[in-house]
Motif scaffolding. Structure first.
Motif, PDB file in Angstrom:
ATOM      1  N   SER A  38       0.865  -1.169   0.000  1.00 47.65           N
ATOM      2  CA  SER A  38       0.000   0.000   0.000  1.00 47.65           C
ATOM      3  C   SER A  38       0.904   1.223   0.000  1.00 47.65           C
ATOM      4  O   SER A  38       1.702   1.386   0.917  1.00 47.65           O
ATOM      5  CB  SER A  38      -0.849  -0.017   1.273  1.00 47.65           C
ATOM      6  N   VAL A  39       0.825   2.042  -1.040  1.00 50.34           N
ATOM      7  CA  VAL A  39       1.776   3.133  -1.215  1.00 50.34           C
ATOM      8  C   VAL A  39       1.023   4.425  -1.511  1.00 50.34           C
ATOM      9  O   VAL A  39       0.006   4.407  -2.209  1.00 50.34           O
ATOM     10  CB  VAL A  39       2.750   2.819  -2.383  1.00 50.34           C
ATOM     11  N   ARG A  40       1.554   5.530  -0.970  1.00 55.22           N
ATOM     12  CA  ARG A  40       0.979   6.835  -1.294  1.00 55.22           C
ATOM     13  C   ARG A  40       1.876   7.557  -2.286  1.00 55.22           C
ATOM     14  O   ARG A  40       3.094   7.334  -2.328  1.00 55.22           O
ATOM     15  CB  ARG A  40       0.834   7.691  -0.033  1.00 55.22           C
ATOM     16  N   GLY A  41       1.303   8.423  -3.063  1.00 49.65           N
ATOM     17  CA  GLY A  41       2.098   9.168  -4.033  1.00 49.65           C
ATOM     18  C   GLY A  41       1.273  10.194  -4.768  1.00 49.65           C
ATOM     19  O   GLY A  41       0.138  10.511  -4.372  1.00 49.65           O
ATOM     20  N   GLU A  42       1.874  10.691  -5.833  1.00 46.20           N
ATOM     21  CA  GLU A  42       1.252  11.731  -6.641  1.00 46.20           C
ATOM     22  C   GLU A  42       1.412  11.347  -8.114  1.00 46.20           C
ATOM     23  O   GLU A  42       2.498  10.930  -8.526  1.00 46.20           O
ATOM     24  CB  GLU A  42       1.994  13.041  -6.353  1.00 46.20           C
ATOM     25  N   ILE A  43       0.348  11.484  -8.885  1.00 49.46           N
ATOM     26  CA  ILE A  43       0.411  11.084 -10.295  1.00 49.46           C
ATOM     27  C   ILE A  43       1.187  12.129 -11.094  1.00 49.46           C
ATOM     28  O   ILE A  43       0.873  13.314 -11.058  1.00 49.46           O
ATOM     29  CB  ILE A  43      -0.997  10.911 -10.892  1.00 49.46           C
ATOM     30  N   VAL A  44       2.210  11.669 -11.781  1.00 46.84           N
ATOM     31  CA  VAL A  44       3.055  12.550 -12.599  1.00 46.84           C
ATOM     32  C   VAL A  44       2.619  12.483 -14.068  1.00 46.84           C
ATOM     33  O   VAL A  44       2.584  13.487 -14.759  1.00 46.84           O
ATOM     34  CB  VAL A  44       4.536  12.142 -12.455  1.00 46.84           C
ATOM     35  N   ARG A  45       2.300  11.309 -14.543  1.00 51.69           N
ATOM     36  CA  ARG A  45       1.859  11.160 -15.931  1.00 51.69           C
ATOM     37  C   ARG A  45       0.935   9.951 -16.045  1.00 51.69           C
ATOM     38  O   ARG A  45       1.244   8.885 -15.505  1.00 51.69           O
ATOM     39  CB  ARG A  45       3.065  10.966 -16.857  1.00 51.69           C
ATOM     40  N   LEU A  46      -0.166  10.132 -16.756  1.00 50.41           N
ATOM     41  CA  LEU A  46      -1.090   9.022 -16.978  1.00 50.41           C
ATOM     42  C   LEU A  46      -0.645   8.229 -18.203  1.00 50.41           C
ATOM     43  O   LEU A  46       0.050   8.760 -19.069  1.00 50.41           O
ATOM     44  CB  LEU A  46      -2.515   9.553 -17.163  1.00 50.41           C
ATOM     45  N   PRO A  47      -1.033   6.953 -18.299  1.00 53.38           N
ATOM     46  CA  PRO A  47      -0.599   6.144 -19.434  1.00 53.38           C
ATOM     47  C   PRO A  47      -1.193   6.658 -20.742  1.00 53.38           C
ATOM     48  O   PRO A  47      -2.310   7.161 -20.767  1.00 53.38           O
ATOM     49  CB  PRO A  47      -1.107   4.745 -19.108  1.00 53.38           C
ATOM     50  N   ASP A  48      -0.408   6.491 -21.797  1.00 56.32           N
ATOM     51  CA  ASP A  48      -0.871   6.814 -23.143  1.00 56.32           C
ATOM     52  C   ASP A  48      -1.479   5.540 -23.724  1.00 56.32           C
ATOM     53  O   ASP A  48      -0.789   4.529 -23.861  1.00 56.32           O
ATOM     54  CB  ASP A  48       0.345   7.266 -23.966  1.00 56.32           C
ATOM     55  N   PRO A  49      -2.786   5.555 -24.038  1.00 52.49           N
ATOM     56  CA  PRO A  49      -3.433   4.335 -24.555  1.00 52.49           C
ATOM     57  C   PRO A  49      -2.753   3.793 -25.816  1.00 52.49           C
ATOM     58  O   PRO A  49      -2.852   2.603 -26.106  1.00 52.49           O
ATOM     59  CB  PRO A  49      -4.861   4.787 -24.869  1.00 52.49           C
ATOM     60  N   ALA A  50      -2.049   4.663 -26.547  1.00 52.99           N
ATOM     61  CA  ALA A  50      -1.390   4.221 -27.779  1.00 52.99           C
ATOM     62  C   ALA A  50      -0.059   3.529 -27.494  1.00 52.99           C
ATOM     63  O   ALA A  50       0.514   2.893 -28.370  1.00 52.99           O
ATOM     64  CB  ALA A  50      -1.165   5.415 -28.708  1.00 52.99           C
ATOM     65  N   ARG A  59       5.118   9.703  -8.502  1.00 52.07           N
ATOM     66  CA  ARG A  59       6.113  10.051  -7.487  1.00 52.07           C
ATOM     67  C   ARG A  59       5.620   9.408  -6.203  1.00 52.07           C
ATOM     68  O   ARG A  59       4.579   9.802  -5.675  1.00 52.07           O
ATOM     69  CB  ARG A  59       6.200  11.574  -7.346  1.00 52.07           C
ATOM     70  N   HIS A  60       6.337   8.395  -5.747  1.00 55.66           N
ATOM     71  CA  HIS A  60       5.827   7.623  -4.611  1.00 55.66           C
ATOM     72  C   HIS A  60       6.654   7.849  -3.352  1.00 55.66           C
ATOM     73  O   HIS A  60       7.847   8.161  -3.429  1.00 55.66           O
ATOM     74  CB  HIS A  60       5.741   6.126  -4.962  1.00 55.66           C
ATOM     75  N   GLU A  61       6.003   7.682  -2.227  1.00 53.11           N
ATOM     76  CA  GLU A  61       6.696   7.724  -0.936  1.00 53.11           C
ATOM     77  C   GLU A  61       7.555   6.462  -0.807  1.00 53.11           C
ATOM     78  O   GLU A  61       7.431   5.518  -1.588  1.00 53.11           O
ATOM     79  CB  GLU A  61       5.683   7.780   0.215  1.00 53.11           C
ATOM     80  N   ALA A  62       8.401   6.452   0.200  1.00 48.87           N
ATOM     81  CA  ALA A  62       9.244   5.285   0.447  1.00 48.87           C
ATOM     82  C   ALA A  62       8.387   4.042   0.707  1.00 48.87           C
ATOM     83  O   ALA A  62       7.275   4.133   1.238  1.00 48.87           O
ATOM     84  CB  ALA A  62      10.155   5.553   1.647  1.00 48.87           C
ATOM     85  N   ILE A  63       8.917   2.891   0.288  1.00 57.54           N
ATOM     86  CA  ILE A  63       8.253   1.597   0.529  1.00 57.54           C
ATOM     87  C   ILE A  63       9.230   0.785   1.379  1.00 57.54           C
ATOM     88  O   ILE A  63      10.098   0.074   0.851  1.00 57.54           O
ATOM     89  CB  ILE A  63       7.945   0.872  -0.807  1.00 57.54           C
ATOM     90  N   PRO A  64       9.133   0.892   2.719  1.00 64.17           N
ATOM     91  CA  PRO A  64      10.177   0.330   3.589  1.00 64.17           C
ATOM     92  C   PRO A  64      10.304  -1.187   3.514  1.00 64.17           C
ATOM     93  O   PRO A  64      11.386  -1.720   3.741  1.00 64.17           O
ATOM     94  CB  PRO A  64       9.756   0.772   4.999  1.00 64.17           C
ATOM     95  N   ASP A  65       9.224  -1.885   3.150  1.00 66.62           N
ATOM     96  CA  ASP A  65       9.279  -3.358   3.156  1.00 66.62           C
ATOM     97  C   ASP A  65       9.383  -3.936   1.741  1.00 66.62           C
ATOM     98  O   ASP A  65       9.141  -5.128   1.527  1.00 66.62           O
ATOM     99  CB  ASP A  65       8.055  -3.937   3.884  1.00 66.62           C
ATOM    100  N   PHE A  66       9.789  -3.104   0.778  1.00 70.67           N
ATOM    101  CA  PHE A  66       9.899  -3.603  -0.593  1.00 70.67           C
ATOM    102  C   PHE A  66      10.901  -4.761  -0.656  1.00 70.67           C
ATOM    103  O   PHE A  66      12.005  -4.685  -0.131  1.00 70.67           O
ATOM    104  CB  PHE A  66      10.318  -2.489  -1.554  1.00 70.67           C
TER     105      PHE A  66
END
Ligand SMILES: [Cu+2]
Length: 135
Positions: A38-50, A59-66
């Motif tokens: 479970s990760v928090r973050g901010e969307i920088v770019r959405l996928p291009d369907p093409a 841009r995601h926060e740290a994931i300490p248990d990755f």
């Protein structure tokens, strides 16, 4: 006569299939079970369907248990990076700049795209995210 032609065609197809199968490499062996974060973050770019890669940049926060593909818990610092998107995940309710809570599912058996966003929900604009490295 017609049956002989059909039979001949079938044999040719079988021969082709066997030829194609013979040098197949062994399937990859997953060493680590699928894992979700479970990760928090901010969307920088959405996928291009093409784009066949169809990735979302977050841009995601740290994931300490990755955990790596060898099962080692190394954690992941906060960063901006692309993730795959699970089939059928609805991204119509989010936009670039949105703060989000997302589920990152890592399946190391999927060599092409092991890390996919499998759920996403919008957080309030007032949510304070932390991108500084942990101390
Ligand atoms: Cu990352």
């Amino acid at each position: 006569m017609r049956q002989a032609i059909i039979l001949g065609t079938c044999l040719a197809v079988v021969a082709l299939a066997l030829g194609a199968c013979a040098p197949a490499p062994p399937p990859p062996t997953p060493t680590v079970a699928d894992r979700s974060y479970s990760v928090r973050g901010e969307i920088v770019r959405l996928p291009d369907p093409a784009d066949p890669q169809y990735e979302i940049w977050i841009r995601h926060e740290a994931i300490p248990d990755f955990t790596t593909d060898s099962g080692e818990v190394v954690g992941m610092d906060a960063m901006t990076m692309p993730f795959g998107v699970a089939d059928g995940l609805d991204l119509s309710t989010v936009a670039v700049g949105d703060k989000i809570l997302f589920t990152l599912t890592v399946s190391w058996a999927d060599r092409a795209q092991p890390a996919r966003v499998t759920a996403i929900e919008k957080l309030s604009e007032e949510t304070e995210l932390t991108f500084a490295p942990p101390h």
